[in-house]
Design a protein around this motif. Structure first.
Motif, PDB file in Angstrom:
ATOM      1  N   ILE A 186      16.614  34.928  35.830  1.00 31.82           N
ATOM      2  CA  ILE A 186      17.701  35.904  35.711  1.00 31.82           C
ATOM      3  C   ILE A 186      18.544  35.760  36.978  1.00 31.82           C
ATOM      4  CG2 ILE A 186      18.308  38.348  35.472  1.00 31.82           C
ATOM      5  CD1 ILE A 186      15.586  38.774  34.121  1.00 31.82           C
ATOM      6  N   THR A 187      19.599  34.995  36.884  1.00 31.24           N
ATOM      7  CA  THR A 187      20.393  34.631  38.068  1.00 31.24           C
ATOM      8  C   THR A 187      20.903  35.852  38.813  1.00 31.24           C
ATOM      9  OG1 THR A 187      21.111  32.666  36.843  1.00 31.24           O
ATOM     10  CG2 THR A 187      22.262  33.143  38.888  1.00 31.24           C
ATOM     11  N   GLU A 188      21.398  36.846  38.068  1.00 30.10           N
ATOM     12  CA  GLU A 188      21.972  38.034  38.716  1.00 30.10           C
ATOM     13  C   GLU A 188      20.920  38.895  39.397  1.00 30.10           C
ATOM     14  OE1 GLU A 188      21.793  38.876  34.198  1.00 30.10           O
ATOM     15  OE2 GLU A 188      22.194  37.190  35.558  1.00 30.10           O
ATOM     16  N   GLY A 189      19.655  38.565  39.202  1.00 31.37           N
ATOM     17  CA  GLY A 189      18.586  39.310  39.862  1.00 31.37           C
ATOM     18  C   GLY A 189      18.261  38.777  41.246  1.00 31.37           C
ATOM     19  N   HIS A 190      19.089  37.874  41.741  1.00 29.86           N
ATOM     20  CA  HIS A 190      18.862  37.265  43.047  1.00 29.86           C
ATOM     21  C   HIS A 190      20.098  37.411  43.931  1.00 29.86           C
ATOM     22  CE1 HIS A 190      16.061  35.371  40.232  1.00 29.86           C
ATOM     23  NE2 HIS A 190      15.255  35.230  41.260  1.00 29.86           N
ATOM     24  N   GLU A 191      19.860  37.562  45.224  1.00 32.22           N
ATOM     25  CA  GLU A 191      20.963  37.768  46.164  1.00 32.22           C
ATOM     26  C   GLU A 191      21.354  36.506  46.907  1.00 32.22           C
ATOM     27  OE1 GLU A 191      19.825  40.939  48.743  1.00 32.22           O
ATOM     28  OE2 GLU A 191      19.891  42.464  47.153  1.00 32.22           O
ATOM     29  N   SER A 192      20.530  35.476  46.821  1.00 32.54           N
ATOM     30  CA  SER A 192      20.817  34.251  47.574  1.00 32.54           C
ATOM     31  C   SER A 192      20.116  33.067  46.941  1.00 32.54           C
ATOM     32  CB  SER A 192      20.337  34.400  49.028  1.00 32.54           C
ATOM     33  OG  SER A 192      18.911  34.513  49.062  1.00 32.54           O
ATOM     34  N   ILE A 193      20.476  31.876  47.393  1.00 28.03           N
ATOM     35  CA  ILE A 193      19.816  30.657  46.936  1.00 28.03           C
ATOM     36  C   ILE A 193      18.342  30.682  47.338  1.00 28.03           C
ATOM     37  CG2 ILE A 193      19.695  28.149  47.245  1.00 28.03           C
ATOM     38  CD1 ILE A 193      21.969  29.111  45.448  1.00 28.03           C
ATOM     39  N   GLU A 194      18.066  31.246  48.516  1.00 31.37           N
ATOM     40  CA  GLU A 194      16.681  31.348  48.973  1.00 31.37           C
ATOM     41  C   GLU A 194      15.852  32.194  48.012  1.00 31.37           C
ATOM     42  OE1 GLU A 194      19.205  29.992  52.128  1.00 31.37           O
ATOM     43  OE2 GLU A 194      19.358  31.809  50.897  1.00 31.37           O
ATOM     44  N   ASP A 195      16.421  33.320  47.557  1.00 28.11           N
ATOM     45  CA  ASP A 195      15.721  34.183  46.600  1.00 28.11           C
ATOM     46  C   ASP A 195      15.483  33.459  45.282  1.00 28.11           C
ATOM     47  OD1 ASP A 195      15.605  36.301  48.337  1.00 28.11           O
ATOM     48  OD2 ASP A 195      17.348  37.336  47.530  1.00 28.11           O
ATOM     49  N   LEU A 196      16.504  32.735  44.843  1.00 29.23           N
ATOM     50  CA  LEU A 196      16.415  31.985  43.593  1.00 29.23           C
ATOM     51  C   LEU A 196      15.292  30.951  43.677  1.00 29.23           C
ATOM     52  CD1 LEU A 196      18.257  32.041  40.994  1.00 29.23           C
ATOM     53  CD2 LEU A 196      19.340  30.003  41.898  1.00 29.23           C
ATOM     54  N   ALA A 197      15.270  30.226  44.786  1.00 22.97           N
ATOM     55  CA  ALA A 197      14.249  29.195  44.986  1.00 22.97           C
ATOM     56  C   ALA A 197      12.855  29.807  45.088  1.00 22.97           C
ATOM     57  CB  ALA A 197      14.569  28.387  46.243  1.00 22.97           C
ATOM     58  N   LYS A 198      12.770  30.990  45.682  1.00 21.06           N
ATOM     59  CA  LYS A 198      11.467  31.657  45.802  1.00 21.06           C
ATOM     60  C   LYS A 198      10.897  31.974  44.424  1.00 21.06           C
ATOM     61  CE  LYS A 198      11.046  36.023  46.999  1.00 21.06           C
ATOM     62  NZ  LYS A 198      11.052  37.283  47.810  1.00 21.06           N
ATOM     63  N   THR A 199      11.759  32.461  43.534  1.00 22.18           N
ATOM     64  CA  THR A 199      11.307  32.756  42.170  1.00 22.18           C
ATOM     65  C   THR A 199      10.890  31.482  41.452  1.00 22.18           C
ATOM     66  OG1 THR A 199      12.732  34.708  42.005  1.00 22.18           O
ATOM     67  CG2 THR A 199      11.979  33.744  39.942  1.00 22.18           C
ATOM     68  N   MET A 200      11.665  30.419  41.631  1.00 22.18           N
ATOM     69  CA  MET A 200      11.321  29.147  41.004  1.00 22.18           C
ATOM     70  C   MET A 200       9.963  28.651  41.493  1.00 22.18           C
ATOM     71  SD  MET A 200      14.979  27.159  41.168  1.00 22.18           S
ATOM     72  CE  MET A 200      16.394  27.713  40.213  1.00 22.18           C
ATOM     73  N   ASN A 201       9.755  28.700  42.795  1.00 25.54           N
ATOM     74  CA  ASN A 201       8.481  28.239  43.356  1.00 25.54           C
ATOM     75  C   ASN A 201       7.318  29.086  42.850  1.00 25.54           C
ATOM     76  OD1 ASN A 201       9.196  25.968  44.953  1.00 25.54           O
ATOM     77  ND2 ASN A 201      10.073  27.310  46.507  1.00 25.54           N
ATOM     78  N   TYR A 202       7.544  30.376  42.718  1.00 20.95           N
ATOM     79  CA  TYR A 202       6.498  31.265  42.187  1.00 20.95           C
ATOM     80  C   TYR A 202       6.152  30.884  40.754  1.00 20.95           C
ATOM     81  CZ  TYR A 202       4.476  35.396  39.988  1.00 20.95           C
ATOM     82  OH  TYR A 202       3.689  36.255  39.260  1.00 20.95           O
ATOM     83  N   LEU A 203       7.179  30.696  39.919  1.00 15.06           N
ATOM     84  CA  LEU A 203       6.947  30.388  38.507  1.00 15.06           C
ATOM     85  C   LEU A 203       6.311  29.021  38.312  1.00 15.06           C
ATOM     86  CD1 LEU A 203      10.236  31.839  36.931  1.00 15.06           C
ATOM     87  CD2 LEU A 203       7.927  32.819  36.846  1.00 15.06           C
ATOM     88  N   LEU A 204       6.586  28.108  39.226  1.00 17.43           N
ATOM     89  CA  LEU A 204       5.983  26.775  39.139  1.00 17.43           C
ATOM     90  C   LEU A 204       4.454  26.847  39.310  1.00 17.43           C
ATOM     91  CD1 LEU A 204       8.612  24.679  41.136  1.00 17.43           C
ATOM     92  CD2 LEU A 204       7.999  24.369  38.710  1.00 17.43           C
ATOM     93  N   THR A 205       3.985  27.904  39.922  1.00 23.62           N
ATOM     94  CA  THR A 205       2.533  28.081  40.119  1.00 23.62           C
ATOM     95  C   THR A 205       1.877  28.816  38.936  1.00 23.62           C
ATOM     96  OG1 THR A 205       2.691  30.229  41.252  1.00 23.62           O
ATOM     97  CG2 THR A 205       2.919  28.244  42.600  1.00 23.62           C
ATOM     98  N   GLN A 206       2.694  29.268  38.013  1.00 25.71           N
ATOM     99  CA  GLN A 206       2.177  30.077  36.896  1.00 25.71           C
ATOM    100  C   GLN A 206       1.825  29.246  35.673  1.00 25.71           C
ATOM    101  OE1 GLN A 206       1.612  33.475  37.570  1.00 25.71           O
ATOM    102  NE2 GLN A 206       2.141  32.532  39.532  1.00 25.71           N
ATOM    103  N   ASN A 207       2.082  27.941  35.736  1.00 24.89           N
ATOM    104  CA  ASN A 207       1.793  27.086  34.575  1.00 24.89           C
ATOM    105  C   ASN A 207       0.378  26.509  34.648  1.00 24.89           C
ATOM    106  OD1 ASN A 207       4.381  27.072  33.121  1.00 24.89           O
ATOM    107  ND2 ASN A 207       5.148  26.328  35.063  1.00 24.89           N
TER     108      ASN A 207
END
Length: 207
Positions: A186-207
């Protein structure tokens, strides 16, 4: 008594801050990401895939941020072109014409050239077609307008996969990112590229 009250207050503040930090450290379903209605892993997507369109101005702007995202997630971001309307379908043919000949996604310069030609305004269809053809021929690639029947069949296979991803994932806006074939950022749920990347890194561990 005052010392005990002060101590209790300090402990309470510490607990509140700890809880707040814990919540902020873990991206939340429904706020930072959503679960896709279907598992898209069958389409062999990259672990992190940008869903985009050459017709989209926001997607064009997002390209400037992709290198930083890739740096922070330590891997390349894949791409899938949407097909949710007629203009997007035409643009998808153009994009996958380049992908097919390069055996992978176009480099930054070519991609920007494709964005620019597809988003041209105040020109005739003939002028736009000429600009698109030049974007290809200047890089020794065949224009999608010049492909033969065999080449067009191969091109159509790539577009068909993109269409299935678009429909199965119920993608209705771009740019967006798919992680692990199961989650949509959810792009609008992030305030920065760092936040976006943090969510991506988190989800990459959920598979």
């Amino acid at each position: 008594m005052i010392k005990k009250s002060l101590k209790a207050f300090v402990v309470l503040v510490a607990l509140v801050l700890t809880v707040a930090c814990s919540k902020n450290d873990v991206p939340e379903l429904g706020k930072q990401y959503s679960q896709l209605p279907a598992d898209l892993s069958q389409y062999n997507l990259s672990p992190v895939t940008e869903i985009f369109s050459l017709t989209c101005g926001h997607c064009r702007n997002m390209e400037q941020m992709i290198p930083e995202i890739e740096k922070q997630i330590n891997q390349e971001v894949g791409k899938v072109h949407v097909t949710f309307n007629q203009s997007a379908q035409v643009a998808a043919l153009i994009y996958y014409s380049a992908v097919m000949q390069l055996d992978g996604k176009p480099d930054e310069a070519l991609l920007e050239s494709l964005f620019a030609t597809v988003q041209m305004q105040d020109v005739t269809m003939s002028e736009q077609q000429q600009a698109i053809e030049e974007a290809f021929t200047s890089r020794n690639l065949k224009s999608p307008y010049k492909m033969d029947e065999t080449e067009f069949k191969e091109l159509n296979k790539l577009v068909t996969i993109a269409d299935r991803v678009t429909k199965d994932g119920q993608i209705n806006s771009v740019p967006t990112f798919i992680v692990g074939g199961k989650y949509q950022i959810i792009t609008e749920g992030h305030e920065s590229i760092e936040d976006l990347a943090k969510t991506m890194n988190y989800l990459l561990t959920q598979n």
